[in-house]
Design a protein around this motif. Sequence first.
Motif, PDB file in Angstrom:
ATOM      1  N   SER A 140      22.834  29.140  69.470  1.00 12.88           N
ATOM      2  CA  SER A 140      24.201  28.841  69.057  1.00 12.88           C
ATOM      3  C   SER A 140      24.729  27.591  69.766  1.00 12.88           C
ATOM      4  O   SER A 140      25.325  26.716  69.145  1.00 12.88           O
ATOM      5  N   ARG A 141      24.481  27.500  71.068  1.00 12.62           N
ATOM      6  CA  ARG A 141      24.922  26.308  71.819  1.00 12.62           C
ATOM      7  C   ARG A 141      24.148  25.073  71.362  1.00 12.62           C
ATOM      8  O   ARG A 141      24.707  23.983  71.222  1.00 12.62           O
ATOM      9  N   TRP A 142      22.854  25.240  71.142  1.00 12.05           N
ATOM     10  CA  TRP A 142      21.982  24.143  70.710  1.00 12.05           C
ATOM     11  C   TRP A 142      22.465  23.596  69.369  1.00 12.05           C
ATOM     12  O   TRP A 142      22.470  22.384  69.137  1.00 12.05           O
ATOM     13  N   PRO A 196      28.276  29.731  63.392  1.00 13.66           N
ATOM     14  CA  PRO A 196      29.639  29.523  63.903  1.00 13.66           C
ATOM     15  C   PRO A 196      29.859  28.134  64.495  1.00 13.66           C
ATOM     16  O   PRO A 196      30.869  27.488  64.209  1.00 13.66           O
ATOM     17  N   SER A 197      28.897  27.633  65.288  1.00 15.45           N
ATOM     18  CA  SER A 197      29.029  26.280  65.846  1.00 15.45           C
ATOM     19  C   SER A 197      29.029  25.239  64.741  1.00 15.45           C
ATOM     20  O   SER A 197      29.835  24.305  64.740  1.00 15.45           O
ATOM     21  N   ALA A 248      17.756  22.839  65.959  1.00 16.50           N
ATOM     22  CA  ALA A 248      17.986  24.271  66.157  1.00 16.50           C
ATOM     23  C   ALA A 248      17.564  25.053  64.909  1.00 16.50           C
ATOM     24  O   ALA A 248      16.958  26.120  65.001  1.00 16.50           O
ATOM     25  N   ARG A 249      17.869  24.502  63.754  1.00 16.39           N
ATOM     26  CA  ARG A 249      17.491  25.166  62.501  1.00 16.39           C
ATOM     27  C   ARG A 249      15.969  25.228  62.355  1.00 16.39           C
ATOM     28  O   ARG A 249      15.403  26.252  61.987  1.00 16.39           O
ATOM     29  N   ALA A 250      15.307  24.120  62.637  1.00 15.52           N
ATOM     30  CA  ALA A 250      13.841  24.087  62.524  1.00 15.52           C
ATOM     31  C   ALA A 250      13.227  25.142  63.441  1.00 15.52           C
ATOM     32  O   ALA A 250      12.298  25.860  63.049  1.00 15.52           O
TER      33      ALA A 250
END
Length: 167
Positions: free
Chosen positions: A14-16, A45-46, A24-26
């Motif tokens: 989430s922070r990333w 959320p981020s 982050a998605r990958a």
Amino acid sequence: GGEAGIATRIQMGSRWAGRDARAARAWAQAQPPDEAAQYMSSLLPSLSKSDPQYAIQLAAMVPGEEGRYVRRDMAQGFLYTDRVDTALALADMVTDAQEREKLQSMVLTRYGSRNPEEAIALARGTGNPQLVDRVLASAIDDLGDTDPLLAMERIVEIQEPLLRAET
């Protein structure tokens, strides 16, 4: 490993996502399928704040029940910050017709409690007469709770342009 490890990775993801959403998605998508949906939804959320268009693309990809919950929560979040267009764009990306209609209905009936005429116009824009009827009924019902006399007047005001548009 285990639940504690997953929870920690969810927080870190989430922070990333706030710093480098695509990386982050990958990473999330490369995880085992039973964990990937949780990780994907933890990024949203981020992303909803930093890159809402990318967030709705990702939300459309979260599978199953997890995806339905995530999309509903995101749409509510967008509504809370008066981004009805973004909430509707999220609904439009949903491939399942029944879920798409439920999400559109939730967004527009809630928005209609504050902005009935605009919500009705947006519902008409979907080309779905049942959705228009639901939003119209909900808006009048909300108004009937607070000001029945005004609701009676609004029924006529709201329906006249709708009737004209249908002819």
